[in-house]
Design a protein around this motif. Structure first.
Motif, PDB file in Angstrom:
ATOM      1  N   ILE A 271       0.854  -1.185   0.000  1.00  0.00           N
ATOM      2  CA  ILE A 271       0.000   0.000   0.000  1.00  0.00           C
ATOM      3  C   ILE A 271       0.889   1.233   0.000  1.00  0.00           C
ATOM      4  O   ILE A 271       1.674   1.435   0.934  1.00  0.00           O
ATOM      5  N   ALA A 272       0.753   2.071  -1.023  1.00  0.00           N
ATOM      6  CA  ALA A 272       1.604   3.249  -1.140  1.00  0.00           C
ATOM      7  C   ALA A 272       0.775   4.461  -1.614  1.00  0.00           C
ATOM      8  O   ALA A 272       0.422   4.542  -2.785  1.00  0.00           O
ATOM      9  N   PRO A 273       0.500   5.386  -0.710  1.00  0.00           N
ATOM     10  CA  PRO A 273       0.751   5.370   0.729  1.00  0.00           C
ATOM     11  C   PRO A 273      -0.522   5.023   1.481  1.00  0.00           C
ATOM     12  O   PRO A 273      -1.569   4.768   0.874  1.00  0.00           O
TER      13      PRO A 273
ATOM     14  N   GLN B  73       5.370   7.561  10.662  1.00  0.00           N
ATOM     15  CA  GLN B  73       5.405   6.173  11.108  1.00  0.00           C
ATOM     16  C   GLN B  73       4.170   5.814  11.921  1.00  0.00           C
ATOM     17  O   GLN B  73       3.684   4.689  11.851  1.00  0.00           O
ATOM     18  N   SER B  74       3.637   6.761  12.672  1.00  0.00           N
ATOM     19  CA  SER B  74       2.449   6.492  13.477  1.00  0.00           C
ATOM     20  C   SER B  74       1.261   6.123  12.605  1.00  0.00           C
ATOM     21  O   SER B  74       0.469   5.239  12.952  1.00  0.00           O
ATOM     22  N   HIS B  75       1.126   6.803  11.446  1.00  0.00           N
ATOM     23  CA  HIS B  75       0.024   6.489  10.534  1.00  0.00           C
ATOM     24  C   HIS B  75       0.201   5.086   9.947  1.00  0.00           C
ATOM     25  O   HIS B  75      -0.776   4.332   9.834  1.00  0.00           O
ATOM     26  N   ALA B  76       1.409   4.760   9.579  1.00  0.00           N
ATOM     27  CA  ALA B  76       1.662   3.435   9.012  1.00  0.00           C
ATOM     28  C   ALA B  76       1.419   2.343  10.040  1.00  0.00           C
ATOM     29  O   ALA B  76       0.854   1.286   9.728  1.00  0.00           O
ATOM     30  N   LEU B  77       1.834   2.565  11.286  1.00  0.00           N
ATOM     31  CA  LEU B  77       1.633   1.567  12.339  1.00  0.00           C
ATOM     32  C   LEU B  77       0.151   1.385  12.652  1.00  0.00           C
ATOM     33  O   LEU B  77      -0.301   0.257  12.895  1.00  0.00           O
ATOM     34  N   ALA B  78      -0.604   2.491  12.647  1.00  0.00           N
ATOM     35  CA  ALA B  78      -2.043   2.385  12.904  1.00  0.00           C
ATOM     36  C   ALA B  78      -2.727   1.575  11.804  1.00  0.00           C
ATOM     37  O   ALA B  78      -3.593   0.733  12.080  1.00  0.00           O
ATOM     38  N   PHE B  79      -2.338   1.815  10.549  1.00  0.00           N
ATOM     39  CA  PHE B  79      -2.896   1.046   9.429  1.00  0.00           C
ATOM     40  C   PHE B  79      -2.504  -0.426   9.550  1.00  0.00           C
ATOM     41  O   PHE B  79      -3.328  -1.325   9.312  1.00  0.00           O
ATOM     42  N   ALA B  80      -1.261  -0.673   9.932  1.00  0.00           N
ATOM     43  CA  ALA B  80      -0.784  -2.057  10.074  1.00  0.00           C
ATOM     44  C   ALA B  80      -1.532  -2.791  11.172  1.00  0.00           C
ATOM     45  O   ALA B  80      -1.836  -3.986  11.042  1.00  0.00           O
ATOM     46  N   ASP B  81      -1.860  -2.104  12.261  1.00  0.00           N
ATOM     47  CA  ASP B  81      -2.610  -2.737  13.347  1.00  0.00           C
ATOM     48  C   ASP B  81      -4.036  -3.075  12.914  1.00  0.00           C
ATOM     49  O   ASP B  81      -4.574  -4.126  13.290  1.00  0.00           O
ATOM     50  N   ARG B  82      -4.653  -2.192  12.141  1.00  0.00           N
ATOM     51  CA  ARG B  82      -6.034  -2.427  11.714  1.00  0.00           C
ATOM     52  C   ARG B  82      -6.133  -3.587  10.737  1.00  0.00           C
ATOM     53  O   ARG B  82      -7.113  -4.347  10.758  1.00  0.00           O
ATOM     54  N   HIS B  83      -5.149  -3.734   9.862  1.00  0.00           N
ATOM     55  CA  HIS B  83      -5.252  -4.706   8.771  1.00  0.00           C
ATOM     56  C   HIS B  83      -4.188  -5.796   8.838  1.00  0.00           C
ATOM     57  O   HIS B  83      -4.001  -6.529   7.861  1.00  0.00           O
ATOM     58  N   HIS B  84      -3.502  -5.906   9.961  1.00  0.00           N
ATOM     59  CA  HIS B  84      -2.552  -7.003  10.224  1.00  0.00           C
ATOM     60  C   HIS B  84      -1.459  -7.047   9.148  1.00  0.00           C
ATOM     61  O   HIS B  84      -1.228  -8.079   8.491  1.00  0.00           O
ATOM     62  N   VAL B  85      -0.795  -5.924   8.962  1.00  0.00           N
ATOM     63  CA  VAL B  85       0.275  -5.802   7.965  1.00  0.00           C
ATOM     64  C   VAL B  85       1.619  -6.040   8.648  1.00  0.00           C
ATOM     65  O   VAL B  85       1.883  -5.531   9.738  1.00  0.00           O
ATOM     66  N   GLU B  86       2.476  -6.818   7.991  1.00  0.00           N
ATOM     67  CA  GLU B  86       3.748  -7.207   8.587  1.00  0.00           C
ATOM     68  C   GLU B  86       4.812  -6.110   8.512  1.00  0.00           C
ATOM     69  O   GLU B  86       5.460  -5.796   9.506  1.00  0.00           O
ATOM     70  N   ASN B  87       5.001  -5.527   7.319  1.00  0.00           N
ATOM     71  CA  ASN B  87       6.109  -4.596   7.094  1.00  0.00           C
ATOM     72  C   ASN B  87       5.593  -3.163   7.032  1.00  0.00           C
ATOM     73  O   ASN B  87       4.619  -2.880   6.317  1.00  0.00           O
ATOM     74  N   VAL B  88       6.264  -2.270   7.728  1.00  0.00           N
ATOM     75  CA  VAL B  88       5.892  -0.856   7.776  1.00  0.00           C
ATOM     76  C   VAL B  88       7.093  -0.032   7.339  1.00  0.00           C
ATOM     77  O   VAL B  88       8.213  -0.236   7.831  1.00  0.00           O
ATOM     78  N   TYR B  89       6.860   0.919   6.411  1.00  0.00           N
ATOM     79  CA  TYR B  89       7.939   1.760   5.896  1.00  0.00           C
ATOM     80  C   TYR B  89       7.523   3.220   5.947  1.00  0.00           C
ATOM     81  O   TYR B  89       6.320   3.553   5.968  1.00  0.00           O
ATOM     82  N   THR B  90       8.522   4.086   5.943  1.00  0.00           N
ATOM     83  CA  THR B  90       8.299   5.524   5.803  1.00  0.00           C
ATOM     84  C   THR B  90       8.957   6.044   4.523  1.00  0.00           C
ATOM     85  O   THR B  90       9.040   7.253   4.329  1.00  0.00           O
ATOM     86  N   SER B  91       9.403   5.161   3.665  1.00  0.00           N
ATOM     87  CA  SER B  91      10.026   5.528   2.393  1.00  0.00           C
ATOM     88  C   SER B  91       9.421   4.692   1.280  1.00  0.00           C
ATOM     89  O   SER B  91       9.323   3.461   1.402  1.00  0.00           O
ATOM     90  N   PHE B  92       9.011   5.360   0.186  1.00  0.00           N
ATOM     91  CA  PHE B  92       8.459   4.640  -0.953  1.00  0.00           C
ATOM     92  C   PHE B  92       9.492   3.716  -1.581  1.00  0.00           C
ATOM     93  O   PHE B  92       9.165   2.608  -2.034  1.00  0.00           O
ATOM     94  N   GLU B  93      10.728   4.128  -1.605  1.00  0.00           N
ATOM     95  CA  GLU B  93      11.770   3.308  -2.205  1.00  0.00           C
ATOM     96  C   GLU B  93      11.990   2.022  -1.418  1.00  0.00           C
ATOM     97  O   GLU B  93      12.240   0.961  -2.003  1.00  0.00           O
ATOM     98  N   ASP B  94      11.874   2.107  -0.088  1.00  0.00           N
ATOM     99  CA  ASP B  94      12.023   0.905   0.739  1.00  0.00           C
ATOM    100  C   ASP B  94      10.913  -0.098   0.441  1.00  0.00           C
ATOM    101  O   ASP B  94      11.150  -1.311   0.390  1.00  0.00           O
ATOM    102  N   LEU B  95       9.701   0.404   0.264  1.00  0.00           N
ATOM    103  CA  LEU B  95       8.604  -0.505  -0.078  1.00  0.00           C
ATOM    104  C   LEU B  95       8.825  -1.105  -1.466  1.00  0.00           C
ATOM    105  O   LEU B  95       8.532  -2.280  -1.695  1.00  0.00           O
ATOM    106  N   ALA B  96       9.326  -0.294  -2.417  1.00  0.00           N
ATOM    107  CA  ALA B  96       9.573  -0.797  -3.756  1.00  0.00           C
ATOM    108  C   ALA B  96      10.621  -1.903  -3.755  1.00  0.00           C
ATOM    109  O   ALA B  96      10.569  -2.815  -4.589  1.00  0.00           O
ATOM    110  N   LYS B  97      11.551  -1.868  -2.819  1.00  0.00           N
ATOM    111  CA  LYS B  97      12.607  -2.882  -2.740  1.00  0.00           C
ATOM    112  C   LYS B  97      12.184  -4.104  -1.935  1.00  0.00           C
ATOM    113  O   LYS B  97      12.928  -5.091  -1.895  1.00  0.00           O
ATOM    114  N   CYS B  98      10.992  -4.063  -1.315  1.00  0.00           N
ATOM    115  CA  CYS B  98      10.551  -5.181  -0.476  1.00  0.00           C
ATOM    116  C   CYS B  98      10.361  -6.424  -1.345  1.00  0.00           C
ATOM    117  O   CYS B  98       9.561  -6.426  -2.293  1.00  0.00           O
TER     118      CYS B  98
END
Length: 481
Positions: free
Chosen positions: A100-102, A132-157
């Protein structure tokens, strides 16, 4: 008289909503049987006279189930068979892993739509947000494993197969390129890019790298749109004539500028519906509208002209609320769609067709209306990727390019954004009228006005550089002998 009143009170109520569960996996409905003469009354009674009924009055409704195969659970309780709620059929294909971006409200609704699909089909594994707080809140709601604050980091996942992109409209192109460069399939919210040139480059990259790319025109994937297309192909409306669409909601000027204007945000829904109905490229486009001081369009009236006199009229506004409906007119009938960008009902002159959203009784909440319908889009993405296709037949690359071309034409006509700073074409006629020769000596002015002369006998023009003597310019007098 007493018997008549008693019968009238005891008769079954035929004005109620009647739902017919569809048992066909294709989503086709079974129309309720009419009377022996096949007619229906103005109030929905069977076998009555049609009279002056119209498409705006209450009529019986037909219930449609999603067009994807469903499995039903059954359990025996004594001598009765209890039939459970319909569930999505599970295939043996791999699980599609989403990034999910973003994190955004639309992304939250997309995650809710995925929750009604089988867990074996879709799973969100990564998300990114500026905070990071927004990403962590989304991850808690939808049980997401990986949380990033950089689009490039997600692209490299390495665990991400496909990325759902939903930032502000001007950022779509850059993020799509980033994900494609890292071999990620892409589902991007509309508009795919802000200009036709950007769309062309993006499509070329997706084809060159063999990756799936789709503009998120999710209404094309919902059952109501496919049933509408089915009715048109069966010639139920006769020869198609017009499509009328309106979409207007009050939007703040600052927010509208972030979205790129009302045509990019609202107008695309009406244009894509016209293309879905007529299935051809418009022959011409006419547009008028209103642009604010920031060169952002706040209202527009768009007319698309097709062959054989077919027309599409689209009215959009960010200043007032409109009826927000679409009507498809044919020679033999019409179909009305309320909230045509997320329809769950088709209204005809005879019967209403309903397409309830999946999820059953425990429907997860969404921020925007009927956004659970994006589950059909997500399933379409998975099916295309499993087949090895880099585009969807529901909304192809050619249509994304055509829509971008139409948007550029509209923006150029209205003077929106970069088209507001256009090189002015010189008005030669006005320049000629405004030119005044400045001559100090009046005698020189007289000589200048008489410099070019015409020889009547030869119809020729004497060049200004030819110095004629005064005697030569006088007419010759020939005396008679």
């Amino acid at each position: 008289m007493f018997k008549l009143i008693t019968w009238f009170k005891s008769r079954p109520n035929k004005l109620g909503v009647r739902c017919y569960q569809n048992r066909l996996p294709t989503g086709r409905a079974t129309r309720p049987s009419c009377g022996t003469d096949g007619r229906r009354s103005r109030f929905g009674f069977v076998g009555g006279d049609i009279g002056d009924h119209n498409m705006w009055r209450p009529r019986p409704r037909e219930l449609h189930i999603n067009r994807f195969p469903c499995a039903k659970t059954e359990s025996k309780a004594g001598s009765k068979v209890v039939q459970g709620e319909a569930k999505w059929a599970v295939d043996e294909g791999p699980t599609l892993r989403w990034g999910i971006a973003p994190v955004s409200l639309m992304a939250d609704d997309f995650a809710a739509a995925l929750s009604v699909l089988p867990e074996q089909h879709h799973r969100i594994v990564s998300c990114v947000a500026a905070y990071q707080s927004h990403a962590l809140a989304f991850a808690d709601r939808h049980h997401v494993e990986n949380v990033y604050t950089s689009f490039e980091d997600l692209a490299k996942c390495p665990n991400v197969d496909v990325v759902y992109i939903s930032p502000l409209n001007p950022q779509h192109s850059e993020l799509c390129h980033l994900m494609l460069n890292h071999d990620k399939h892409v589902l991007c919210e509309k508009p795919l890019c802000m200009t036709e040139e950007q769309v062309t480059k993006l499509l070329e990259k997706a084809r060159a790298r063999g990756l799936f790319l789709m503009e998120g025109m999710w209404p094309r994937c919902v059952p109501a749109y496919h049933y509408l297309r089915h009715q048109i192909l069966r010639n139920r409306l006769g020869e198609l004539k017009h499509v009328h669409c309106t979409l207007g909601l009050p939007v703040s000027q600052g927010r509208l500028s972030l979205y790129g204007g009302v045509t990019s945000d609202f107008g695309v829904y009406g244009m894509q519906l016209a293309l879905w109905v007529f299935r051809e490229v418009p022959r011409c486009l006419k547009v008028s509208g209103k642009v604010n001081a920031d060169h952002v369009d706040v209202a527009a009236d768009i007319e698309l002209c097709f062959t054989r006199g077919k027309r599409a009229f689209i009215e959009v506004s960010s200043e007032k609320k409109l009826s927000n409906q679409a009507i498809i007119h044919g020679k033999d009938g019409s179909i009305k769609m309320n909230n045509y960008w997320c329809p769950t009902r088709l209204i005809t002159e005879e019967v209403d067709y309903e397409f309830p959203l999946p999820g059953g009784k425990q429907v997860p909440p969404t921020h925007y209306h009927n956004r659970l319908g994006m589950c059909y889009e997500a399933e379409e993405v998975r099916n295309c990727i499993l087949k090895g296709s880099n585009e969807s037949d529901d909304f192809s690359h050619s249509e994304s390019l055509l829509l971008a071309n139409l948007m550029d034409t509209i923006h150029a006509e209205l003077g929106v954004g970069e088209f507001a700073i256009r090189k002015q074409v010189p008005d030669l006629q006005r320049q000629i009228e405004e030119v005044q020769d400045v001559v100090a000596d009046p005698e020189e002015l007289a000589s200048e006005t008489c410099r070019v002369l015409q020889d009547v006998s030869t119809c020729g023009t004497l060049e200004p550089n030819q110095k004629e003597k005064p005697d030569q310019l006088r007419p010759k007098v020939i005396e008679s002998p």
